[in-house]
Design a protein around this motif. Structure first.
Motif, PDB file in Angstrom:
ATOM      1  N   LYS A  61      94.869  60.665  52.540  1.00 27.79           N
ATOM      2  CA  LYS A  61      94.967  59.642  51.864  1.00 27.79           C
ATOM      3  C   LYS A  61      95.557  60.477  50.342  1.00 27.79           C
ATOM      4  N   VAL A  62      95.537  59.522  49.244  1.00 26.88           N
ATOM      5  CA  VAL A  62      96.683  59.725  48.327  1.00 26.88           C
ATOM      6  C   VAL A  62      95.127  59.950  47.160  1.00 26.88           C
ATOM      7  N   SER A  63      94.995  60.802  46.188  1.00 23.99           N
ATOM      8  CA  SER A  63      94.225  60.715  45.156  1.00 23.99           C
ATOM      9  C   SER A  63      94.992  60.055  44.402  1.00 23.99           C
ATOM     10  N   GLU A  64      93.989  59.207  43.081  1.00 27.52           N
ATOM     11  CA  GLU A  64      94.763  59.422  41.759  1.00 27.52           C
ATOM     12  C   GLU A  64      95.578  60.250  40.742  1.00 27.52           C
ATOM     13  N   THR A 132      94.936  53.615  37.511  1.00 27.07           N
ATOM     14  CA  THR A 132      95.412  53.777  38.788  1.00 27.07           C
ATOM     15  C   THR A 132      94.322  54.086  39.626  1.00 27.07           C
ATOM     16  N   LYS A 133      94.596  53.892  41.296  1.00 20.63           N
ATOM     17  CA  LYS A 133      93.098  54.357  41.797  1.00 20.63           C
ATOM     18  C   LYS A 133      93.135  54.932  43.118  1.00 20.63           C
ATOM     19  N   ASN A 134      93.237  55.422  43.789  1.00 18.74           N
ATOM     20  CA  ASN A 134      93.509  56.683  45.221  1.00 18.74           C
ATOM     21  C   ASN A 134      93.937  55.769  46.331  1.00 18.74           C
ATOM     22  N   SER A 135      94.379  56.169  47.259  1.00 20.31           N
ATOM     23  CA  SER A 135      95.225  55.269  48.390  1.00 20.31           C
ATOM     24  C   SER A 135      94.480  54.406  48.917  1.00 20.31           C
TER      25      SER A 135
END
Length: 160
Positions: A61-64, A132-135
């Motif tokens: 998971k990619v953080s914001e 932006t939001k995390n993935s």
């Protein structure tokens, strides 16, 4: 008593109800944008940005913050958003008071690009707002928050 609502908790129905915003039926940006074809260098840069993000996304998971760093920073450089008279700000606080109700909507804009060329009369013109939001979050989840910030910009400019 004033109710304070965080913009990140709004849904699209809230935005329509609180801010009286309506979706346009045609949804076309063609009247607003005149884009030149991408150069070979720009196409290669976009491919690199996509591949870089894909590698991180496939691994976890990619953080914001990482979304901003890996994708938006290079995209904004490529699009010329680092050049004057555009000025970038990050994590600007914003408060929106809804006149017909005792409600105040607050939030923080992740990235705001404004045209900083100012006369003594005109306020700065908002060029782009990025949320932006995390993935792990559906891409549409940030839309109500983004529309809320765009609504605030109507105090400074006639359209968004």
């Amino acid at each position: 008593m004033t109710l304070i609502v965080d913009a990140s908790s709004l849904c699209l129905n809230d935005v329509h109800r609180f801010l009286k915003l309506e979706e346009l039926s045609n949804g076309s940006f063609t009247n607003f944008l005149s884009l030149e074809p991408l150069s070979e260098f720009e196409q290669q840069d976009l491919l690199r940005i996509r591949n870089d993000f894909g590698c991180y996304l496939n691994a976890r998971k990619v953080s914001e913050g990482l979304v901003k760093f890996i994708t938006f920073a290079p995209l904004m450089r490529l699009a010329g958003f680092y050049d004057l008279p555009i000025r970038l700000t990050m994590e600007d606080s914003i408060a929106i008071a809804v006149e017909d109700e005792d409600r105040r909507i607050t939030g923080r804009i992740d990235i705001l690009a404004i045209n900083s060329f100012q006369s003594n009369i005109a306020p700065p013109f908002w060029v782009v707002v990025i949320e932006t939001k995390n993935s792990a979050i559906e891409v549409g989840e940030g839309l109500p928050q983004l529309l809320t910030y765009a609504f605030k910009s109507l105090e400074q400019q006639p359209s968004v």
